[in-house]
Scaffold this motif. Structure first.
Motif, short mmCIF file in Angstrom:
data_model
loop_
_atom_site.label_atom_id
_atom_site.label_comp_id
_atom_site.label_asym_id
_atom_site.label_seq_id
_atom_site.Cartn_x
_atom_site.Cartn_y
_atom_site.Cartn_z
N TRP A 1 -4.17 -5.51 7.09
CA TRP A 1 -4.45 -4.34 6.25
C TRP A 1 -3.28 -4.07 5.30
O TRP A 1 -3.48 -3.66 4.15
N LEU A 2 -2.07 -4.35 5.77
CA LEU A 2 -0.87 -4.13 4.96
C LEU A 2 -0.65 -5.25 3.93
O LEU A 2 0.25 -5.14 3.10
N GLY A 3 -1.43 -6.32 4.01
CA GLY A 3 -1.29 -7.40 3.04
C GLY A 3 -0.56 -8.63 3.54
O GLY A 3 -0.31 -9.56 2.76
N ARG B 1 0.83 -1.20 0.00
CA ARG B 1 0.00 0.00 0.00
C ARG B 1 0.87 1.26 0.00
O ARG B 1 2.04 1.23 0.39
N GLU B 2 0.25 2.35 -0.41
CA GLU B 2 0.94 3.63 -0.31
C GLU B 2 1.04 4.03 1.16
O GLU B 2 0.18 3.68 1.96
N PRO B 3 2.08 4.74 1.53
CA PRO B 3 2.27 5.07 2.95
C PRO B 3 1.18 5.96 3.51
O PRO B 3 0.63 6.81 2.81
N VAL B 4 0.89 5.74 4.79
CA VAL B 4 -0.11 6.52 5.51
C VAL B 4 0.56 7.74 6.12
O VAL B 4 1.64 7.64 6.71
N ALA B 5 -0.08 8.90 6.03
CA ALA B 5 0.47 10.12 6.62
C ALA B 5 0.26 10.12 8.13
O ALA B 5 -0.73 9.58 8.63
N PRO B 6 1.17 10.73 8.88
CA PRO B 6 1.00 10.79 10.33
C PRO B 6 -0.08 11.79 10.72
O PRO B 6 -0.43 12.67 9.92
N PRO B 7 -0.62 11.69 11.92
CA PRO B 7 -1.58 12.70 12.39
C PRO B 7 -0.96 14.10 12.40
O PRO B 7 0.26 14.25 12.49
N GLU B 8 -1.81 15.09 12.33
CA GLU B 8 -1.34 16.47 12.31
C GLU B 8 -0.48 16.78 13.54
O GLU B 8 -0.83 16.39 14.66
N GLY B 9 0.64 17.45 13.32
CA GLY B 9 1.54 17.82 14.39
C GLY B 9 2.66 16.83 14.64
O GLY B 9 3.60 17.12 15.39
N LEU B 10 2.58 15.65 14.01
CA LEU B 10 3.62 14.64 14.14
C LEU B 10 4.40 14.52 12.84
O LEU B 10 3.92 14.95 11.79
N GLY C 1 -3.28 5.01 15.56
CA GLY C 1 -2.93 4.46 14.25
C GLY C 1 -1.48 4.64 13.85
O GLY C 1 -1.15 4.55 12.67
N LEU C 2 -0.60 4.85 14.82
CA LEU C 2 0.80 5.15 14.49
C LEU C 2 1.56 3.92 13.98
O LEU C 2 2.47 4.06 13.15
N ALA C 3 1.21 2.73 14.46
CA ALA C 3 1.88 1.53 13.94
C ALA C 3 1.59 1.36 12.45
O ALA C 3 2.47 0.94 11.68
N LYS C 4 0.37 1.68 12.03
CA LYS C 4 0.03 1.60 10.61
C LYS C 4 0.87 2.60 9.81
O LYS C 4 1.29 2.30 8.68
#
Length: 296
Positions: free
Chosen positions: A280-282, A142-151, A242-245
């Motif tokens: 989710w990552l396959g 999958r394409e990478p997931v963006a971190p939450p705002e501020g991280l 959701g940081l591990a994702k």
């Protein structure tokens, strides 16, 4: 077969690597990394079974603190499939048990494969938690997931080792299997951070300022185009976001771009939050193992 058991030396690294490759091919453990461990690790004792110049078995004792009272001591015993049934595993088990008794251990903790459960129970071990081994096709990552705002996301080559260590020690004891312990900082730098199998560019952290909140340490074998997620963790105060994702999706996407084709990992089979991320990552399960314990 006539074999002897002795302490492993750095020059045994190639033979030890062959044992690991035959017994657990989903792992990344090259001779370079094993040589480093044999030179610098002080928190472990490594034994091997040898038949002439051939290494035919391996055992590892994770030494307990000197002041611990009847501690549970983690051990590893590996024999390649082609050498099983010849008494090597039994001899290593006896040697390890005797040494751990000398060290004052109260219990032993080991991981056994699905096909070695009978071997363990016949030698007094009780089977415990199931562990799963999984693999993912990186060509479909999958394409990478963006971190939450501020991280922010960073790779290990942008970080100081102390930042990663401080996060790692916060997650070690949370592993329900009891398998995620590690040495003190100085030895950790020499043997874990400096592991030549590490890929700093494929090991990823999420940070709040300079503080690591979540991380995945990635080792890689370019010859097999294989990566292994050596440890993934999120510190307790940052969980549920959701940081591990984020870290794993970034790591796998970077590994795909670097030409790797397979990602492998292992988990406690009851760690549903991490297993859900991996699905989710396959990742798909490819095999299993079990913890086993024995009172001394």
């Amino acid at each position: 077969m006539v074999f002897e058991i002795r302490t492993a030396r750095p020059e045994d690294a190639v033979g030890v690597a062959r044992v690991w490759a035959a017994a657990m091919p989903h792992l990344v453990k090259t001779a370079r990394a094993i040589e480093l461990q044999l030179k610098h690790a002080r928190s472990q004792e490594v034994l091997i079974a040898v038949d002439g110049a051939e290494v035919v078995g391996y055992a590892n004792i994770y030494l307990p603190p000197a002041d611990a009272e009847a501690p549970r001591v983690r051990v590893t015993i590996q024999v390649p499939p082609e050498y099983r049934g010849r008494g090597i595993g039994s001899a290593l088990t006896t040697t390890v048990t005797d040494r751990c008794t000398e060290l004052g251990a109260g219990r032993l903790l080991v991981v056994v494969s699905d096909d070695s459960r009978d071997f363990a129970t016949k030698r007094g071990f009780t089977i415990g938690r199931r562990m799963s081994h999984s693999a993912a096709d990186l060509t479909a990552a999958r394409e990478p997931v963006a971190p939450p705002e501020g991280l922010r996301v960073a790779t290990y080559d942008e970080l100081d080792p102390r930042q990663v260590y401080d996060a790692e020690v916060q997650v070690r004891d949370d592993d329900p299997s009891g398998l995620s312990g590690g040495p003190a900082y100085e030895e950790w730098v020499r043997t874990t951070w400096s592991n030549p199998d590490n890929r700093y560019d494929l090991s990823v952290a999420v940070l709040d300022g300079d503080r690591v909140l979540s991380f995945v340490t990635t080792t890689a074998d370019p010859d097999r185009k294989l990566i292994w997620s050596n440890l993934t963790g999120t510190i307790p105060s940052a969980r549920g976001r959701g940081l591990a994702k984020v870290v794993k999706s970034v790591a796998l996407a970077r590994a795909r771009e670097a030409g790797f084709t397979v990602a492998s990992t292992g988990n406690d089979a009851a760690n549903e939050p991490m297993l859900a991320v991996n699905r989710w990552l396959g990742y798909r399960e490819t095999g299993g193992a079990w913890t086993a314990e024995k009172a001394l």
